[in-house]
Write an enzyme that holds these catalytic residues in place. Structure first.
Site, PDB file in Angstrom:
ATOM      1  N   ARG A 127     -28.408   7.366 -13.108  1.00  0.00           N
ATOM      2  CA  ARG A 127     -28.729   6.006 -13.583  1.00  0.00           C
ATOM      3  C   ARG A 127     -27.553   5.464 -14.392  1.00  0.00           C
ATOM      4  O   ARG A 127     -27.248   4.287 -14.387  1.00  0.00           O
ATOM      5  CB  ARG A 127     -30.021   6.003 -14.411  1.00  0.00           C
ATOM      6  CG  ARG A 127     -30.376   4.653 -14.956  1.00  0.00           C
ATOM      7  CD  ARG A 127     -31.820   4.468 -15.412  1.00  0.00           C
ATOM      8  NE  ARG A 127     -32.542   5.656 -15.771  1.00  0.00           N
ATOM      9  CZ  ARG A 127     -32.470   6.297 -16.941  1.00  0.00           C
ATOM     10  NH1 ARG A 127     -31.675   5.854 -17.904  1.00  0.00           N
ATOM     11  NH2 ARG A 127     -33.180   7.383 -17.170  1.00  0.00           N
ATOM     12  N   TYR A 139     -29.760 -21.797  -7.378  1.00  0.00           N
ATOM     13  CA  TYR A 139     -30.628 -21.058  -6.459  1.00  0.00           C
ATOM     14  C   TYR A 139     -32.011 -20.962  -7.128  1.00  0.00           C
ATOM     15  O   TYR A 139     -32.111 -20.620  -8.324  1.00  0.00           O
ATOM     16  CB  TYR A 139     -30.036 -19.660  -6.210  1.00  0.00           C
ATOM     17  CG  TYR A 139     -31.026 -18.692  -5.641  1.00  0.00           C
ATOM     18  CD1 TYR A 139     -31.568 -18.907  -4.383  1.00  0.00           C
ATOM     19  CD2 TYR A 139     -31.454 -17.587  -6.361  1.00  0.00           C
ATOM     20  CE1 TYR A 139     -32.512 -18.035  -3.852  1.00  0.00           C
ATOM     21  CE2 TYR A 139     -32.390 -16.706  -5.847  1.00  0.00           C
ATOM     22  CZ  TYR A 139     -32.920 -16.942  -4.592  1.00  0.00           C
ATOM     23  OH  TYR A 139     -33.852 -16.088  -4.083  1.00  0.00           O
ATOM     24  N   ASP A 162     -21.957 -18.424 -10.872  1.00  0.00           N
ATOM     25  CA  ASP A 162     -22.498 -17.728  -9.705  1.00  0.00           C
ATOM     26  C   ASP A 162     -21.622 -18.112  -8.520  1.00  0.00           C
ATOM     27  O   ASP A 162     -21.645 -19.247  -8.062  1.00  0.00           O
ATOM     28  CB  ASP A 162     -23.964 -18.132  -9.491  1.00  0.00           C
ATOM     29  CG  ASP A 162     -24.617 -17.376  -8.330  1.00  0.00           C
ATOM     30  OD1 ASP A 162     -23.884 -16.959  -7.412  1.00  0.00           O
ATOM     31  OD2 ASP A 162     -25.853 -17.230  -8.337  1.00  0.00           O
ATOM     32  N   LYS A 222     -24.998 -11.275   0.044  1.00  0.00           N
ATOM     33  CA  LYS A 222     -24.486 -12.345   0.910  1.00  0.00           C
ATOM     34  C   LYS A 222     -23.090 -11.991   1.464  1.00  0.00           C
ATOM     35  O   LYS A 222     -22.947 -10.999   2.128  1.00  0.00           O
ATOM     36  CB  LYS A 222     -24.511 -13.659   0.121  1.00  0.00           C
ATOM     37  CG  LYS A 222     -25.841 -13.908  -0.617  1.00  0.00           C
ATOM     38  CD  LYS A 222     -26.981 -13.969   0.360  1.00  0.00           C
ATOM     39  CE  LYS A 222     -28.372 -14.261  -0.165  1.00  0.00           C
ATOM     40  NZ  LYS A 222     -28.870 -13.818  -1.403  1.00  0.00           N
TER      41      LYS A 222
HETATM   42  C1  LIG Z   1     -26.510 -18.357  -5.121  1.00  0.00           C
HETATM   43  C2  LIG Z   1     -27.458 -17.208  -5.243  1.00  0.00           C
HETATM   44  N1  LIG Z   1     -27.500 -16.509  -6.392  1.00  0.00           N
HETATM   45  C3  LIG Z   1     -28.344 -15.475  -6.546  1.00  0.00           C
HETATM   46  C4  LIG Z   1     -29.225 -15.100  -5.541  1.00  0.00           C
HETATM   47  C5  LIG Z   1     -30.160 -13.948  -5.755  1.00  0.00           C
HETATM   48  O1  LIG Z   1     -29.691 -12.814  -5.097  1.00  0.00           O
HETATM   49  P1  LIG Z   1     -30.583 -11.618  -4.530  1.00  0.00           P
HETATM   50  O2  LIG Z   1     -31.424 -12.177  -3.422  1.00  0.00           O
HETATM   51  O3  LIG Z   1     -29.589 -10.605  -4.067  1.00  0.00           O
HETATM   52  O4  LIG Z   1     -31.427 -11.138  -5.649  1.00  0.00           O
HETATM   53  C6  LIG Z   1     -29.205 -15.796  -4.327  1.00  0.00           C
HETATM   54  C7  LIG Z   1     -30.124 -15.416  -3.248  1.00  0.00           C
HETATM   55  O5  LIG Z   1     -30.266 -16.104  -2.246  1.00  0.00           O
HETATM   56  C8  LIG Z   1     -28.298 -16.882  -4.178  1.00  0.00           C
HETATM   57  O6  LIG Z   1     -28.242 -17.598  -3.038  1.00  0.00           O
END
Ligand SMILES: Cc1ncc(COP(=O)(O)O)c(C=O)c1O
Length: 386
Positions: free
Chosen positions: A53, A105, A177, A202
């Site tokens: 961990r 998001y 992000d 992604k």
């Molecule tokens: C821009 C963005 N940030 C964060 C996330 C969250 O990521 P995760 O689905 O890996 O938890 C997403 C998910 O689609 C996203 O598009």
């Protein structure tokens, strides 16, 4: 290659940093250390690893690699993008205030409003495409500004350098992000950001086969806090999923080039299609922030949204796609097409979506690495059903 040697080009860093041949066998691919613990020679005497961990050699390699790609001092990976964002929030204290983009998001404001607001954190959402909105929203309690650029799904940009300038003067951390652009097309740290977060699910992974998240740090104390969180809260990434990302990033540069090349073709096709009312893509010259996109990003990427006019039109076309796959997520080699109002932004609610301009007729596409003619043909036949 050490993470300190940032001189090598992007693709070279992606393929080599943290990806060195295994010293004991010469294996070119990193090993997956599927272990929960590590044997110790005597009390307190070990090779730097005690319990999985806390740390794992496959994870260490990935963290070195991602830090080098974003130009940070360190990176910490988590079990999903949301776990990474959550880790950032847990570095704040009750009473702290965060200024956020109003078109994040959907899962991010869900986490902020439905979980952390109950623990005394305060969030204000503004249109960060105008830096003055950010400046006006800052209070004495503001500790962090959280932005996504381009936004999902409206593809609006925020000037990272301008926002970082305003926040630095007040010792407020800027978090970007960077999931939509990947470090290949956008380098927020070089523009002044303090932390960069990704859903590695992604583009970084790129093959739609594993969830993950990363936070890239610019200061050692941020990395120490996040390492403590990995240990204390435990939302770490498994060695297998670390390995999937290590494998995925080896082709990040070539995949992103192809995503960008095809993204431009698909955006132009959609912009010229009579059934499409509007296209949101920073690479189109009529995008309101096209100039900022050219300055801030080195490519326009694969993400495009477009307006079909109604929920029924969107559904008619989405039922017909064959090369494009209808589903949530983005950034894979396969073209993914989605409906923000019922998928990624369902949690924002109808009122919230209306306020920021997400309509029921909006469709988002993540242009994949198939032959672009096949993607265009598929969209053309699907749109003819409207
Ligand atoms: C821009 C963005 N940030 C964060 C996330 C969250 O990521 P995760 O689905 O890996 O938890 C997403 C998910 O689609 C996203 O598009």
């Amino acid at each position: 290659m050490s993470t300190k040697k940032h001189k090598a080009g992007f693709a070279t860093r992606a393929i080599h940093v943290g990806q060195e041949p295994d010293p004991s066998t010469g294996a070119v691919a990193p090993a997956i250390f599927a272990t929960s613990t590590y044997v110790q020679e005597e009390i307190g005497k070990h090779k730097g690893y005690e319990y999985a961990r806390v740390s794992n050699p496959t994870r260490t390699r990935l963290e070195e690699n991602l830090a080098a790609l974003e130009g940070g001092v360190a990176a910490k990976v988590f079990s999903s993008g949301m776990a990474a964002i959550n880790a950032i929030v847990t570095t704040l204290k009750a009473g702290d205030h965060v200024v956020c983009g109003h078109n994040l998001y959907g899962g991010t404001p869900r986490l902020f409003n439905q979980l952390w607001a109950d623990f005394g954190l305060e969030f204000t959402y503004v249109d960060t495409s105008d830096v003055q909105n950010v400046e006006r929203a800052l209070t004495r309690k503001t500790r962090m500004t959280f932005i996504e650029t381009p936004t999902n799904p409206l593809m609006a940009l925020t000037d990272i350098r301008a926002v970082s300038g305003v926040c630095r003067a007040r010792k407020i951390d800027v978090v970007v992000d960077n999931t939509f652009m990947s470090p290949y097309f956008q380098q927020p740290i070089a523009l002044g950001a303090d932390l960069v977060v990704h859903s590695t699910t992604k583009f970084l992974n790129g093959h739609s086969d594993g969830l993950g998240g990363v936070v890239v740090c610019t200061r050692a104390e941020q990395a120490d806090k996040l390492a403590f969180l990995q240990k204390a809260a435990g939302a770490i990434l498994s060695p297998f999923e670390c390995w999937l990302i290590l494998r995925g990033v080896k082709t990040l540069a070539v995949r992103m080039e192809k995503h960008d090349e095809s993204g431009r073709v698909v955006a132009e096709f959609l912009a010229g299609h009579k059934k499409v009312r509007k296209v949101f893509y920073p690479g189109l010259p009529d995008h309101p922030q096209h100039d900022l996109a050219r300055r801030q990003m080195t490519g326009f990427g694969a993400m495009i949204s477009f307006e079909t006019g109604s929920l029924s039109n969107a559904n008619k076309m989405l039922r017909k796609v064959r090369v494009c796959s209808l589903g949530e997520s983005l950034g894979g080699v396969e073209t993914l097409i989605s409906h923000p109002a019922t998928m990624t932004h369902a949690a924002v609610g109808a009122k919230g979506r209306k306020e920021i301009g997400i309509t029921d007729g909006m469709v988002r596409i993540s242009v994949g690495n198939e032959d672009v003619e096949d993607i265009v043909d598929d969209l053309d036949q699907a749109l003819s059903s409207i």
